[in-house]
Motif scaffolding. Structure first.
Motif, PDB file in Angstrom:
ATOM      1  N   CYS A 153     -42.418 -26.166 -70.517  1.00 32.01           N
ATOM      2  CA  CYS A 153     -42.907 -26.246 -71.889  1.00 32.01           C
ATOM      3  C   CYS A 153     -43.222 -24.863 -72.452  1.00 32.01           C
ATOM      4  O   CYS A 153     -43.114 -23.855 -71.741  1.00 32.01           O
ATOM      5  CB  CYS A 153     -44.137 -27.138 -71.964  1.00 32.01           C
ATOM      6  N   ASP A 154     -43.618 -24.827 -73.722  1.00 29.91           N
ATOM      7  CA  ASP A 154     -43.829 -23.538 -74.387  1.00 29.91           C
ATOM      8  C   ASP A 154     -45.135 -23.461 -75.172  1.00 29.91           C
ATOM      9  O   ASP A 154     -45.343 -22.502 -75.893  1.00 29.91           O
ATOM     10  CB  ASP A 154     -42.652 -23.230 -75.330  1.00 29.91           C
ATOM     11  N   THR A 155     -46.019 -24.459 -75.034  1.00 33.49           N
ATOM     12  CA  THR A 155     -47.280 -24.420 -75.765  1.00 33.49           C
ATOM     13  C   THR A 155     -48.459 -24.695 -74.841  1.00 33.49           C
ATOM     14  O   THR A 155     -48.332 -25.419 -73.844  1.00 33.49           O
ATOM     15  CB  THR A 155     -47.328 -25.459 -76.907  1.00 33.49           C
ATOM     16  N   VAL A 156     -49.598 -24.114 -75.176  1.00 36.12           N
ATOM     17  CA  VAL A 156     -50.824 -24.348 -74.417  1.00 36.12           C
ATOM     18  C   VAL A 156     -51.216 -25.821 -74.491  1.00 36.12           C
ATOM     19  O   VAL A 156     -51.730 -26.386 -73.528  1.00 36.12           O
ATOM     20  CB  VAL A 156     -51.954 -23.450 -74.953  1.00 36.12           C
ATOM     21  N   ALA A 169     -47.305 -27.621 -64.924  1.00 42.79           N
ATOM     22  CA  ALA A 169     -46.600 -27.066 -66.076  1.00 42.79           C
ATOM     23  C   ALA A 169     -45.920 -25.752 -65.701  1.00 42.79           C
ATOM     24  O   ALA A 169     -46.433 -24.974 -64.904  1.00 42.79           O
ATOM     25  CB  ALA A 169     -47.572 -26.825 -67.224  1.00 42.79           C
ATOM     26  N   VAL A 170     -44.755 -25.534 -66.302  1.00 44.38           N
ATOM     27  CA  VAL A 170     -44.031 -24.270 -66.173  1.00 44.38           C
ATOM     28  C   VAL A 170     -43.865 -23.720 -67.592  1.00 44.38           C
ATOM     29  O   VAL A 170     -43.222 -24.360 -68.432  1.00 44.38           O
ATOM     30  CB  VAL A 170     -42.654 -24.466 -65.509  1.00 44.38           C
ATOM     31  N   GLY A 175     -40.706 -19.337 -76.087  1.00 45.08           N
ATOM     32  CA  GLY A 175     -41.090 -20.424 -76.974  1.00 45.08           C
ATOM     33  C   GLY A 175     -42.171 -20.070 -77.968  1.00 45.08           C
ATOM     34  O   GLY A 175     -42.256 -18.941 -78.450  1.00 45.08           O
ATOM     35  N   TYR A 176     -43.040 -21.034 -78.246  1.00 43.11           N
ATOM     36  CA  TYR A 176     -43.994 -20.927 -79.347  1.00 43.11           C
ATOM     37  C   TYR A 176     -45.212 -20.075 -78.988  1.00 43.11           C
ATOM     38  O   TYR A 176     -45.552 -19.133 -79.691  1.00 43.11           O
ATOM     39  CB  TYR A 176     -44.441 -22.338 -79.758  1.00 43.11           C
ATOM     40  N   ASP A 177     -45.898 -20.385 -77.878  1.00 39.75           N
ATOM     41  CA  ASP A 177     -47.101 -19.641 -77.509  1.00 39.75           C
ATOM     42  C   ASP A 177     -46.783 -18.492 -76.566  1.00 39.75           C
ATOM     43  O   ASP A 177     -45.777 -18.500 -75.863  1.00 39.75           O
ATOM     44  CB  ASP A 177     -48.122 -20.581 -76.845  1.00 39.75           C
ATOM     45  N   ALA A 178     -47.669 -17.496 -76.547  1.00 35.74           N
ATOM     46  CA  ALA A 178     -47.484 -16.313 -75.709  1.00 35.74           C
ATOM     47  C   ALA A 178     -47.566 -16.683 -74.231  1.00 35.74           C
ATOM     48  O   ALA A 178     -48.351 -17.553 -73.834  1.00 35.74           O
ATOM     49  CB  ALA A 178     -48.542 -15.270 -76.043  1.00 35.74           C
ATOM     50  N   LEU A 179     -46.766 -15.997 -73.411  1.00 40.27           N
ATOM     51  CA  LEU A 179     -46.707 -16.299 -71.983  1.00 40.27           C
ATOM     52  C   LEU A 179     -48.068 -16.095 -71.324  1.00 40.27           C
ATOM     53  O   LEU A 179     -48.460 -16.859 -70.428  1.00 40.27           O
ATOM     54  CB  LEU A 179     -45.653 -15.428 -71.301  1.00 40.27           C
ATOM     55  N   THR A 180     -48.820 -15.074 -71.756  1.00 38.55           N
ATOM     56  CA  THR A 180     -50.136 -14.830 -71.174  1.00 38.55           C
ATOM     57  C   THR A 180     -51.082 -16.011 -71.425  1.00 38.55           C
ATOM     58  O   THR A 180     -51.884 -16.370 -70.557  1.00 38.55           O
ATOM     59  CB  THR A 180     -50.755 -13.548 -71.765  1.00 38.55           C
ATOM     60  N   LYS A 183     -50.018 -18.898 -69.090  1.00 37.07           N
ATOM     61  CA  LYS A 183     -50.455 -18.632 -67.720  1.00 37.07           C
ATOM     62  C   LYS A 183     -51.951 -18.856 -67.589  1.00 37.07           C
ATOM     63  O   LYS A 183     -52.425 -19.455 -66.614  1.00 37.07           O
ATOM     64  CB  LYS A 183     -50.094 -17.198 -67.330  1.00 37.07           C
ATOM     65  N   ARG A 184     -52.714 -18.397 -68.577  1.00 34.37           N
ATOM     66  CA  ARG A 184     -54.164 -18.571 -68.548  1.00 34.37           C
ATOM     67  C   ARG A 184     -54.547 -20.052 -68.548  1.00 34.37           C
ATOM     68  O   ARG A 184     -55.553 -20.447 -67.955  1.00 34.37           O
ATOM     69  CB  ARG A 184     -54.791 -17.856 -69.747  1.00 34.37           C
ATOM     70  N   ALA A 185     -53.735 -20.866 -69.211  1.00 35.41           N
ATOM     71  CA  ALA A 185     -54.016 -22.304 -69.284  1.00 35.41           C
ATOM     72  C   ALA A 185     -53.647 -23.040 -67.997  1.00 35.41           C
ATOM     73  O   ALA A 185     -54.019 -24.195 -67.817  1.00 35.41           O
ATOM     74  CB  ALA A 185     -53.265 -22.923 -70.460  1.00 35.41           C
ATOM     75  N   GLY A 186     -52.886 -22.362 -67.112  1.00 33.72           N
ATOM     76  CA  GLY A 186     -52.555 -22.974 -65.832  1.00 33.72           C
ATOM     77  C   GLY A 186     -51.087 -23.171 -65.553  1.00 33.72           C
ATOM     78  O   GLY A 186     -50.719 -23.771 -64.532  1.00 33.72           O
ATOM     79  N   ALA A 187     -50.211 -22.678 -66.435  1.00 29.74           N
ATOM     80  CA  ALA A 187     -48.770 -22.852 -66.230  1.00 29.74           C
ATOM     81  C   ALA A 187     -48.219 -21.786 -65.284  1.00 29.74           C
ATOM     82  O   ALA A 187     -48.749 -20.671 -65.205  1.00 29.74           O
ATOM     83  CB  ALA A 187     -48.033 -22.765 -67.566  1.00 29.74           C
ATOM     84  N   LEU A 188     -47.157 -22.138 -64.581  1.00 33.46           N
ATOM     85  CA  LEU A 188     -46.400 -21.146 -63.823  1.00 33.46           C
ATOM     86  C   LEU A 188     -45.549 -20.381 -64.832  1.00 33.46           C
ATOM     87  O   LEU A 188     -44.737 -20.991 -65.532  1.00 33.46           O
ATOM     88  CB  LEU A 188     -45.502 -21.819 -62.788  1.00 33.46           C
TER      89      LEU A 188
END
Length: 215
Positions: A153-156, A169-170, A175-180, A183-188
């Motif tokens: 996915c691409d959103t927090v 989540a990966v 995408g839409y939200d920043a990668l940082t 990652k902070r939200a828990g995605a790989l």
């Protein structure tokens, strides 16, 4: 049962629709006297997000329930969506490794998503999004019989849904939200389709290596 099951968000993750969404938002906001040039994700979210739309249109008398479908429709006409470069290869490799075509989750974008996937030769696509319940509930049902399931996915917001549904989540950088933030939200975090393939297939490779070591 496959060694790993994968599902993809569509809008902004598999399908590049930001340009059309940006143009649609600018055009429609201009109709209501709001002149803005949307040049990045931050500005896009400021003027195109649900909260922003409620603020912009709240006093116009137009129900917010009509604004989102209108924007969805206009954006597909302004700039028809397309599958991001490299994603078709990733999806095909995942399908070969897992033995099943990934599921694609979308909301009000189902028809355009199917068209974009079909145009890229991806299919028959299993597109979810119109079933009963919230997206979190849909993810939970999908993952119930799929241990180790991963959702790209691409959103927090989607990362948070994955956490609530018990799905890893990966998050993708394009995408839409920043990668940082993802990652902070828990995605790989992944920065490219090549990295994405490595992350998705890593559990399969580890399982195969473990089986080899035991023989």
């Amino acid at each position: 049962m496959t060694a790993l099951s994968v599902a993809f968000d569509v809008d902004g993750t598999v399908v590049d629709s930001l340009a059309g969404a940006r143009g649609a938002a600018e055009d429609i906001l201009e109709l209501f006297g709001v002149s803005v040039c949307i040049v990045d994700r931050t500005t896009m979210h400021k003027h195109f997000g649900r909260a922003a739309l409620i603020k912009q249109f709240g006093e116009s008398g137009i129900p917010i329930s009509l604004i989102h479908p209108l924007l969805m429709r206009v954006r597909t006409l302004v700039d028809p969506p397309r599958v991001f470069d490299g994603l078709k290869d990733v999806i095909e490799c995942v399908a070969t490794a897992t033995g099943e075509l990934p599921t694609f989750f979308t909301a009000g974008y189902s028809d355009a998503a199917k068209e974009a996937l079909a145009a890229a030769g991806i299919g028959p696509a299993q597109v979810s999004g119109r079933e009963a319940g919230s997206k979190t509930e849909q993810l939970a049902r999908w993952a119930a019989t799929r241990p180790g399931a991963r959702y790209v996915c691409d959103t927090v917001t989607d990362v948070n849904r994955c956490r609530a549904a018990g799905v890893q989540a990966v998050g993708v950088a394009w995408g839409y939200d920043a990668l940082t933030d993802l990652k902070r939200a828990g995605a790989l975090p992944v920065r490219s389709p090549t990295d994405l393939l490595s992350v998705l297939l890593d559990p399969i490779e580890k399982k195969e290596n473990h089986a080899t070591d035991r023989t």
